[in-house]
Design a protein around this motif. Structure first.
Motif, PDB file in Angstrom:
ATOM      1  N   PRO A  94       0.783  -1.232   0.000  1.00  0.00           N
ATOM      2  CA  PRO A  94       0.000   0.000   0.000  1.00  0.00           C
ATOM      3  C   PRO A  94       0.818   1.286   0.000  1.00  0.00           C
ATOM      4  CG  PRO A  94       0.084  -0.894   2.213  1.00  0.00           C
ATOM      5  CD  PRO A  94       0.802  -1.882   1.329  1.00  0.00           C
ATOM      6  N   HIS A  95       2.154   1.169   0.196  1.00  0.00           N
ATOM      7  CA  HIS A  95       2.958   2.373   0.391  1.00  0.00           C
ATOM      8  C   HIS A  95       4.169   2.387  -0.533  1.00  0.00           C
ATOM      9  CE1 HIS A  95       0.471   3.148   3.860  1.00  0.00           C
ATOM     10  NE2 HIS A  95       0.833   2.006   4.405  1.00  0.00           N
ATOM     11  N   ILE A  96       3.934   2.446  -1.851  1.00  0.00           N
ATOM     12  CA  ILE A  96       5.040   2.389  -2.804  1.00  0.00           C
ATOM     13  C   ILE A  96       5.983   3.583  -2.640  1.00  0.00           C
ATOM     14  CG2 ILE A  96       3.719   3.531  -4.634  1.00  0.00           C
ATOM     15  CD1 ILE A  96       6.412   0.739  -5.005  1.00  0.00           C
ATOM     16  N   HIS A  97       5.457   4.737  -2.251  1.00  0.00           N
ATOM     17  CA  HIS A  97       6.308   5.905  -2.037  1.00  0.00           C
ATOM     18  C   HIS A  97       7.327   5.608  -0.940  1.00  0.00           C
ATOM     19  CE1 HIS A  97       7.545  10.006  -0.980  1.00  0.00           C
ATOM     20  NE2 HIS A  97       7.029  10.407  -2.132  1.00  0.00           N
ATOM     21  N   ARG A  98       6.881   5.018   0.148  1.00  0.00           N
ATOM     22  CA  ARG A  98       7.779   4.663   1.254  1.00  0.00           C
ATOM     23  C   ARG A  98       8.792   3.607   0.806  1.00  0.00           C
ATOM     24  NH1 ARG A  98       4.576   2.546   6.181  1.00  0.00           N
ATOM     25  NH2 ARG A  98       4.083   4.770   6.378  1.00  0.00           N
ATOM     26  N   THR A  99       8.344   2.657   0.019  1.00  0.00           N
ATOM     27  CA  THR A  99       9.238   1.606  -0.476  1.00  0.00           C
ATOM     28  C   THR A  99      10.353   2.199  -1.321  1.00  0.00           C
ATOM     29  OG1 THR A  99       7.477  -0.056  -0.444  1.00  0.00           O
ATOM     30  CG2 THR A  99       9.358  -0.476  -1.892  1.00  0.00           C
ATOM     31  N   LEU A 100      10.002   3.105  -2.212  1.00  0.00           N
ATOM     32  CA  LEU A 100      11.006   3.733  -3.074  1.00  0.00           C
ATOM     33  C   LEU A 100      11.979   4.580  -2.260  1.00  0.00           C
ATOM     34  CD1 LEU A 100       8.619   4.705  -5.992  1.00  0.00           C
ATOM     35  CD2 LEU A 100      10.365   2.909  -6.039  1.00  0.00           C
ATOM     36  N   GLN A 101      11.480   5.260  -1.244  1.00  0.00           N
ATOM     37  CA  GLN A 101      12.360   6.004  -0.348  1.00  0.00           C
ATOM     38  C   GLN A 101      13.355   5.061   0.326  1.00  0.00           C
ATOM     39  OE1 GLN A 101       9.343   7.931   2.132  1.00  0.00           O
ATOM     40  NE2 GLN A 101      10.038   9.935   1.376  1.00  0.00           N
ATOM     41  N   ALA A 102      12.873   3.894   0.746  1.00  0.00           N
ATOM     42  CA  ALA A 102      13.734   2.923   1.429  1.00  0.00           C
ATOM     43  C   ALA A 102      14.806   2.376   0.493  1.00  0.00           C
ATOM     44  CB  ALA A 102      12.887   1.785   1.995  1.00  0.00           C
ATOM     45  N   ILE A 103      14.454   2.158  -0.763  1.00  0.00           N
ATOM     46  CA  ILE A 103      15.434   1.675  -1.744  1.00  0.00           C
ATOM     47  C   ILE A 103      16.536   2.713  -1.928  1.00  0.00           C
ATOM     48  CG2 ILE A 103      15.796   1.083  -4.176  1.00  0.00           C
ATOM     49  CD1 ILE A 103      12.923  -0.102  -4.145  1.00  0.00           C
ATOM     50  N   ARG A 104      16.158   3.958  -2.072  1.00  0.00           N
ATOM     51  CA  ARG A 104      17.152   5.022  -2.216  1.00  0.00           C
ATOM     52  C   ARG A 104      18.003   5.164  -0.959  1.00  0.00           C
ATOM     53  NH1 ARG A 104      17.191   8.485  -6.320  1.00  0.00           N
ATOM     54  NH2 ARG A 104      15.509   8.464  -7.852  1.00  0.00           N
ATOM     55  N   ALA A 105      17.378   5.061   0.205  1.00  0.00           N
ATOM     56  CA  ALA A 105      18.111   5.180   1.465  1.00  0.00           C
ATOM     57  C   ALA A 105      19.128   4.053   1.624  1.00  0.00           C
ATOM     58  CB  ALA A 105      17.141   5.189   2.638  1.00  0.00           C
ATOM     59  N   ALA A 106      18.846   2.898   0.990  1.00  0.00           N
ATOM     60  CA  ALA A 106      19.760   1.758   1.056  1.00  0.00           C
ATOM     61  C   ALA A 106      20.928   1.897   0.085  1.00  0.00           C
ATOM     62  CB  ALA A 106      18.997   0.467   0.780  1.00  0.00           C
ATOM     63  N   GLY A 107      20.931   2.970  -0.702  1.00  0.00           N
ATOM     64  CA  GLY A 107      22.043   3.236  -1.609  1.00  0.00           C
ATOM     65  C   GLY A 107      21.886   2.698  -3.012  1.00  0.00           C
ATOM     66  N   CYS A 108      20.677   2.271  -3.367  1.00  0.00           N
ATOM     67  CA  CYS A 108      20.428   1.709  -4.701  1.00  0.00           C
ATOM     68  C   CYS A 108      19.584   2.656  -5.537  1.00  0.00           C
ATOM     69  CB  CYS A 108      19.699   0.372  -4.589  1.00  0.00           C
ATOM     70  SG  CYS A 108      20.632  -0.916  -3.742  1.00  0.00           S
ATOM     71  N   ARG A 109      19.688   2.487  -6.838  1.00  0.00           N
ATOM     72  CA  ARG A 109      18.754   3.170  -7.722  1.00  0.00           C
ATOM     73  C   ARG A 109      17.396   2.491  -7.584  1.00  0.00           C
ATOM     74  NH1 ARG A 109      21.920   3.524 -13.393  1.00  0.00           N
ATOM     75  NH2 ARG A 109      23.663   2.430 -12.417  1.00  0.00           N
ATOM     76  N   ALA A 110      16.333   3.284  -7.717  1.00  0.00           N
ATOM     77  CA  ALA A 110      14.990   2.784  -7.446  1.00  0.00           C
ATOM     78  C   ALA A 110      14.205   2.566  -8.724  1.00  0.00           C
ATOM     79  CB  ALA A 110      14.237   3.755  -6.536  1.00  0.00           C
ATOM     80  N   GLY A 111      13.530   1.422  -8.781  1.00  0.00           N
ATOM     81  CA  GLY A 111      12.649   1.108  -9.892  1.00  0.00           C
ATOM     82  C   GLY A 111      11.264   0.751  -9.393  1.00  0.00           C
ATOM     83  N   VAL A 112      10.275   0.970 -10.234  1.00  0.00           N
ATOM     84  CA  VAL A 112       8.906   0.568  -9.924  1.00  0.00           C
ATOM     85  C   VAL A 112       8.368  -0.210 -11.118  1.00  0.00           C
ATOM     86  CG1 VAL A 112       7.875   2.732 -10.772  1.00  0.00           C
ATOM     87  CG2 VAL A 112       6.652   1.339  -9.084  1.00  0.00           C
ATOM     88  N   ALA A 113       7.680  -1.309 -10.841  1.00  0.00           N
ATOM     89  CA  ALA A 113       7.162  -2.182 -11.896  1.00  0.00           C
ATOM     90  C   ALA A 113       5.644  -2.161 -11.939  1.00  0.00           C
ATOM     91  CB  ALA A 113       7.655  -3.615 -11.695  1.00  0.00           C
TER      92      ALA A 113
END
Length: 224
Positions: A94-113
């Motif tokens: 339910p929270h793709i925005h939060r998920t993408l923030q977490a991916i970036r915070a982990a040091g990775c480039r973020a993708g959404v499918a």
């Protein structure tokens, strides 16, 4: 230049390291890792340990596609395993925005499918957070499926919204016959599994190069 990203889902599971080195030597631009959990999709494939094991063999870019739910508890593990890009499905929580923030915070480039039945509008509010949108042109879960042509307008819409700086990746049924319309619509990353690995092996990798060149030739006819 359009990136060709072979999916190791179609490679020899007993020889991942050698397969990756072989397909990169034959012209692959990225290595695509399809992670499936048997819950979000009807198959089980790889976890963070596999990504960590193959990371030393990847000299290009490790593109990790998480077809799992929930996503957030596993982001850190895949980041530590060496993922360069982590892609999560907009449908997986339910929270793709939060998920993408977490991916970036982990040091990775973020993708959404996006699954085939999900409209492009579902990711428009988060395009400012993503480096890549993965448009699924098959229903996720298994390799070797047929390309769903009705997804093509979605690619064009995303390119219009995202501009030239956004990677638009196509995953599912990609080969010489389908590569051209995808690139014509605006895609710049093509995931190909069986279309790249068919006919070859670690001991006979030249077909990998032939298959990659066949896809590139189909794309090049676009400008002819």
């Amino acid at each position: 230049m359009v990136k060709i990203a072979p999916s190791i889902l179609a490679s020899d599971f007993a020889n991942f390291g050698a397969e990756i080195e072989a397909v990169e030597a034959q012209g692959a631009d990225w290595i695509h890792v399809d992670v499936m959990d048997g819950h979000f999709v009807p198959n089980i494939t790889f976890g963070p340990e596999t990504c960590a094991a193959i990371r030393p063999h990847v000299k290009t870019l490790m593109d990790v596609h998480l077809m799992i739910a929930p996503v957030d508890p596993y982001i850190e593990a895949f980041a530590k395993a060496g993922a360069d890009i982590i892609t999560a499905h907009v449908e997986a929580g339910p929270h793709i925005h939060r998920t993408l923030q977490a991916i970036r915070a982990a040091g990775c480039r973020a993708g959404v499918a996006l699954n085939p039945g999900t409209p492009a509008e579902a990711v428009r509010p988060v395009l400012d957070l993503v480096d890549l949108v993965c448009v699924m042109t098959v229903n996720p879960g298994f390799g070797g499926q047929s390309f769903i042509e009705s997804c093509l307008p979605k690619i064009s819409q995303l390119r219009e919204w995202g501009g030239p700086g956004l990677h638009i990746e196509i995953d599912g049924g990609v080969g010489p016959k389908t590569a051209k319309p995808c690139v014509d619509a605006g895609a710049d990353v093509l995931v190909a599994g069986s279309a790249v690995f068919k006919g070859g092996s670690v001991s006979n990798p030249s077909p990998y190069g032939e298959n990659i060149r066949a896809i590139r030739t189909a794309i090049d006819t676009l400008a002819a």
